[in-house]
Design a protein around this motif. Structure first.
Motif, mmCIF file in Angstrom:
data_model
loop_
_atom_site.group_PDB
_atom_site.id
_atom_site.type_symbol
_atom_site.label_atom_id
_atom_site.label_comp_id
_atom_site.label_asym_id
_atom_site.label_seq_id
_atom_site.Cartn_x
_atom_site.Cartn_y
_atom_site.Cartn_z
ATOM 1 N N GLY A 264 1.685 -11.212 -2.655
ATOM 2 C CA GLY A 264 2.954 -11.000 -1.975
ATOM 3 C C GLY A 264 3.493 -9.609 -2.268
ATOM 4 O O GLY A 264 3.479 -9.158 -3.408
ATOM 5 N N LEU A 265 3.964 -8.934 -1.215
ATOM 6 C CA LEU A 265 4.518 -7.583 -1.350
ATOM 7 C C LEU A 265 5.932 -7.588 -0.798
ATOM 8 O O LEU A 265 6.156 -8.080 0.321
ATOM 9 C CB LEU A 265 3.692 -6.568 -0.548
ATOM 10 N N VAL A 266 6.870 -7.059 -1.551
ATOM 11 C CA VAL A 266 8.238 -6.931 -1.052
ATOM 12 C C VAL A 266 8.427 -5.493 -0.571
ATOM 13 O O VAL A 266 8.235 -4.532 -1.331
ATOM 14 C CB VAL A 266 9.272 -7.273 -2.140
ATOM 15 N N ILE B 112 5.117 3.434 3.119
ATOM 16 C CA ILE B 112 5.836 2.178 2.907
ATOM 17 C C ILE B 112 5.908 1.918 1.399
ATOM 18 O O ILE B 112 4.880 1.770 0.738
ATOM 19 C CB ILE B 112 5.131 0.991 3.603
ATOM 20 N N SER B 113 7.131 1.897 0.876
ATOM 21 C CA SER B 113 7.323 1.671 -0.555
ATOM 22 C C SER B 113 7.290 0.179 -0.865
ATOM 23 O O SER B 113 7.877 -0.629 -0.145
ATOM 24 C CB SER B 113 8.668 2.255 -0.996
ATOM 25 N N VAL B 114 6.577 -0.197 -1.920
ATOM 26 C CA VAL B 114 6.492 -1.600 -2.351
ATOM 27 C C VAL B 114 7.337 -1.749 -3.615
ATOM 28 O O VAL B 114 7.075 -1.116 -4.634
ATOM 29 C CB VAL B 114 5.030 -2.007 -2.644
ATOM 30 N N SER B 115 8.373 -2.583 -3.544
ATOM 31 C CA SER B 115 9.249 -2.752 -4.712
ATOM 32 C C SER B 115 8.718 -3.807 -5.670
ATOM 33 O O SER B 115 8.945 -3.736 -6.867
ATOM 34 C CB SER B 115 10.669 -3.105 -4.272
ATOM 35 N N ILE B 116 8.019 -4.825 -5.140
ATOM 36 C CA ILE B 116 7.454 -5.881 -5.985
ATOM 37 C C ILE B 116 6.097 -6.280 -5.424
ATOM 38 O O ILE B 116 5.927 -6.383 -4.206
ATOM 39 C CB ILE B 116 8.366 -7.134 -6.008
ATOM 40 N N ILE B 117 5.145 -6.479 -6.303
ATOM 41 C CA ILE B 117 3.890 -7.113 -5.915
ATOM 42 C C ILE B 117 3.663 -8.277 -6.865
ATOM 43 O O ILE B 117 3.866 -8.157 -8.073
ATOM 44 C CB ILE B 117 2.692 -6.134 -5.942
#
Length: 803
Positions: free
Chosen positions: A345-347, A330-335
């Protein structure tokens, strides 16, 4: 050599495919050495995926497949595409029988889109006399076996490409994008938008002079033109800026495209197939001027929230989160998190959000028991807006503009360099948020969307003043005034792009019955920002809408005095609502028409100046009456009739003569000084004889001469060289909660400022502690639709300038 890459829309049937052929012909005729990479034509990949879904549930996939084949073959019946169609038929039949499919089968099916595209384009070019050759990238690009998102084996792929082009010089190679093959020669794909990646890899391997990416737009814009109509084309970007764009959702670029080009410093030019005379956007390593470049959007994402008071000061939380994300691909674009780690918060991609939440719950199971973690949740339907080139030192400007427009970002973060700020907003607010930010930070006019209620004398004059001045104001101030709604008590004319000078006829012919909810819904539906509601009515009922309008993002402007003269409780409630929603309420024309009276008093009071008394002639109508009656040797009724005939009074002149209008204006000023007076506490001298106060207007107008003996007597009993003036006076200890408010007819010396008043001018004296016995005097036209409308217009411009 230049690498040309054409996208699916460019290769669609009709104008698209014809333009592509024309561009290639033109370059060949100019003697340019080119290679062409193609995507699947039209919506081929989406169509193939949809058919796959139907086949997997044993649905009627054959009808859909025939439709797909018909589009791909189109009018080019002499081009042999039978091999690809046969493969699709067999693959879909197998999926239908089994009721399932693997990633490997999916790649085989998807690859046919590019194969069909390259074969068809090659055949068309050959028929045109161009030496073109179909090139299957599966023979060139060798990859690992991660079907659906394969990674090229760089050295082997490069060797294959260099050797192939060495053997096929002087030919226009038409190469399939998106696809490759593994060591077993099984078809793989490079992920969605992988054709761009294919093109950049070939450019790298062949040391191309430029990669030209042909799309359906003129280049990279300051924002998506489909969402922001004022978006402007960017002439030049750096690779770093383009990479930020790619990572944050710019569909015109693939994130992996940039690296192969950056390694060899190969320029990338984004061009429009349908307007290929345009120079497009050039992307190079050379930095251009500093500043914000563009707004990029990431859609189809969700926000995973991890909350826990017990995480305060606890180390290793991030490591655990990222391990879970990595283990589950699962790729996280923003933390985004606070230093306390109490909220994180994880996007992530929307389709991975539920899995992310479940796996995080497993990882933090013990933390739930110890109550270190309180909750792990998912917020769906969000979008990310990235401001590429945004410096935190000026971030307050777009952020404040969002808050003014009732858009509160869920979270935001910035890169280490501080040159890219990302905001997470509700998806429903995306278009409005983009337009608000874009209007704030780029060199386009800020659009102010105005709803005008009441289009009589003042309202109609205001509308025409705005229409006549709009172009000049936009050029001078960079503010575009857009009247999107004109309403009276029964109907409204709506146009999100602005009403025309022919609005009077249009509202008669096209006006519709409405409620205030309809206008608010219209503004929301069309993502209208910077909203202003202007009340030019005299309606007490309409004032009930003020709080609703403020709560829904409207600033308020009013020439209607009612709101400021209702109960003090309503007065406070309205201001509390305005403060809570950070909305403005301007009403300069409530007292003195267009004169700067309220602003002056506000400024004095705010600065701590002790105002001791305010006195003046508040009514332009009554100013006209007594100025003329005092100066002329004629009966009072003649002057009153003259005022009525000239339209200086209300249709029922008793509304002016009773003094209530002056009383309301005096109360408005008192409340500006934080006095808590009610209207009932204003002492008002009614100028109408008691027996004429009731009855019809028509009956009243026949009895005007009954005023004469009363006012002739008052006039004759004055001291020499005195004149009559009807004034309002606010006095007493104005540091307390209440003042003395009095409206009365007085006799003043002719040689005073008040005594020298002429025409229908209003006149105000403001006495303060600092100025002593020498008042601040404000005098000027106090009545007339043009003057009042101009004052309302001034309030509109004041709000437009804020923030």
């Amino acid at each position: 050599m230049k690498i040309l890459k054409f996208g699916g829309k460019s290769l669609s049937n009709g104008d698209g495919l014809n333009k592509v052929v024309s561009i290639i012909e033109d370059k060949v005729n100019k003697g340019e050495e080119i290679a062409v990479v193609v995507s699947a034509r039209g919506n081929a990949t989406d169509d193939l995926e949809a058919i796959l879904g139907v086949a997997a549930v044993n649905g009627d996939y054959k009808t859909l497949l025939e439709k797909f084949k018909a589009y791909q073959q189109s009018t080019y019946t002499d081009v042999d595409l039978a091999a690809e169609f046969t493969i699709l038929e067999k693959l879909y039949e197998g999926v239908s029988l089994i009721g399932d499919y693997s990633a490997k089968i999916k790649d085989q099916i998807f690859s046919q889109g590019e194969l069909l595209s390259a074969k068809l384009l090659t055949a068309i070019l050959v028929k045109k006399g161009i030496t073109a050759q179909f090139t299957d990238a599966r023979n060139l690009l060798k990859t690992d076996s991660k079907f659906g998102d394969a990674q090229p084996l760089d050295q082997l792929s490069k060797k294959n490409v260099v050797q192939y082009f060495k053997e096929h010089k002087g030919i226009v190679n038409i190469i399939t994008g998106f696809i490759g093959s593994n060591s077993k020669n099984e078809t793989t794909t490079l992920g969605r938008n992988g054709s761009n990646y294919t093109a950049s890899l070939l450019a790298n391997y062949l040391n191309a002079t430029e990669l030209q990416n042909y799309t359906h737009v003129d280049g990279i814009y300051t924002a998506n033109p489909d969402l922001v109509s004022d978006a402007k084309k960017i002439d030049h970007l750096t690779f770093n800026e383009a990479n930020e764009l790619a990572n944050f959702g710019a569909t015109i670029l693939h994130a992996k495209t940039i690296i192969p080009l950056l390694e060899k410093n190969i320029p990338l030019r984004i061009l429009n197939t349908f307007n290929h005379e345009n120079n497009g956007t050039l992307i190079t390593s050379n930095p251009s001027k500093e500043g914000i470049k563009t707004l990029s959007v990431l859609e189809n994402v969700a926000l995973v929230n991890l909350e826990g008071r017990g995480l305060l000061g606890k180390t290793g939380v991030d490591a655990r989160i990222f391990r879970v994300m990595g283990d589950n691909d699962i790729s996280v674009s923003i933390i985004s998190q606070g230093s306390s780690e109490r909220g994180i918060g994880l996007v992530v991609a929307a389709d991975k959000a539920t899995k992310a939440m479940i796996e995080l719950e497993k990882e933090f199971e013990n933390d739930f028991y110890s109550k270190d973690v309180n909750k792990i949740s998912v917020t769906d339907d969000v979008s990310v807006i990235s401001i590429i080139g945004q410096d935190l030192s000026t971030f307050h400007q777009p952020y404040t503009a969002l808050i003014r427009n009732k858009i509160v970002p869920i979270l935001f973060n910035n890169t280490v360099t501080g040159k890219n700020v990302s905001l997470v907003v509700q998806k429903s607010e995306l278009t409005k948020a983009l337009n608000v930010i874009h209007g704030e930070i780029f060199g386009v006019s800020k659009k102010i969307n105005i709803a005008i209620f009441g289009h009589g004398l003042v309202g109609g004059t205001l509308i025409n003043q705005i229409l006549e001045s709009a172009d000049a104001i936009e050029k001078r101030k960079g503010v575009k005034l857009n009247i999107f709604a004109i309403a009276n008590s029964s109907s409204v004319l709506l146009n999100k792009n602005g009403i025309s000078p022919n609005w009077k006829n249009e509202i008669q012919n096209n006006g519709v019955i409405y409620t205030m909810k309809d206008i608010i819904a219209y503004a929301n539906e069309h993502h209208l920002a910077n909203l202003i509601a202007v009340d030019n009515t005299a309606s007490a009922a309409f004032v009930e809408n003020y709080i609703t309008l403020a709560e829904n993002g409207f600033d308020l402007i009013s020439s209607n005095k009612v709101a400021n003269t209702l109960s003090y409780d309503f007065y406070k409630e309205l201001r509390a609502t305005l403060e809570k929603n950070q909305k403005n309420y301007l009403y300069e024309t409530n007292v003195g028409a267009g004169l700067p009276l309220i602003d002056t008093i506000k400024l004095l009071h705010l600065s701590g100046e002790n105002i001791t008394k305010i006195k003046g002639v508040f009514s332009g109508t009554l100013s006209y009456l007594f100025n003329n009656f005092s100066a002329k040797d004629v009966p009072f009724s003649d002057i009153l009739k003259e005022a009525i005939d000239n339209g200086y009074t209300e249709p029922d002149p008793r509304e002016d003569l009773c003094g209530n209008d002056v009383g309301r204006k005096l109360l408005i000023l008192a409340r500006e000084l934080d006095l808590q007076n009610e209207f009932e506490e204003v002492q008002i001298q009614n100028l109408i004889p008691e027996h004429l106060r009731e009855g019809s207007v028509a009956d009243f107008l026949t009895k005007l001469k009954e005023f004469d003996p009363i006012y002739n007597k008052i006039k004759s009993e004055q001291q020499p060289n005195h004149v009559l003036r009807y004034i309002g006076e606010l006095s007493g200890d104005l540091q307390n909660d209440k003042g003395n408010l009095e409206v009365k007819l007085v006799s003043v010396p002719m040689d005073t400022a008040l005594g020298g008043l002429k025409g229908s001018d209003s006149f105000f004296e403001i006495y303060t502690e600092s100025y002593g016995d020498r008042p601040i005097v404000i005098q000027g036209a106090g009545a007339g639709s043009a003057v009042t409308a101009r004052g309302v217009f001034g309030d509109i411009l004041r709000i437009s300038d804020k923030g």
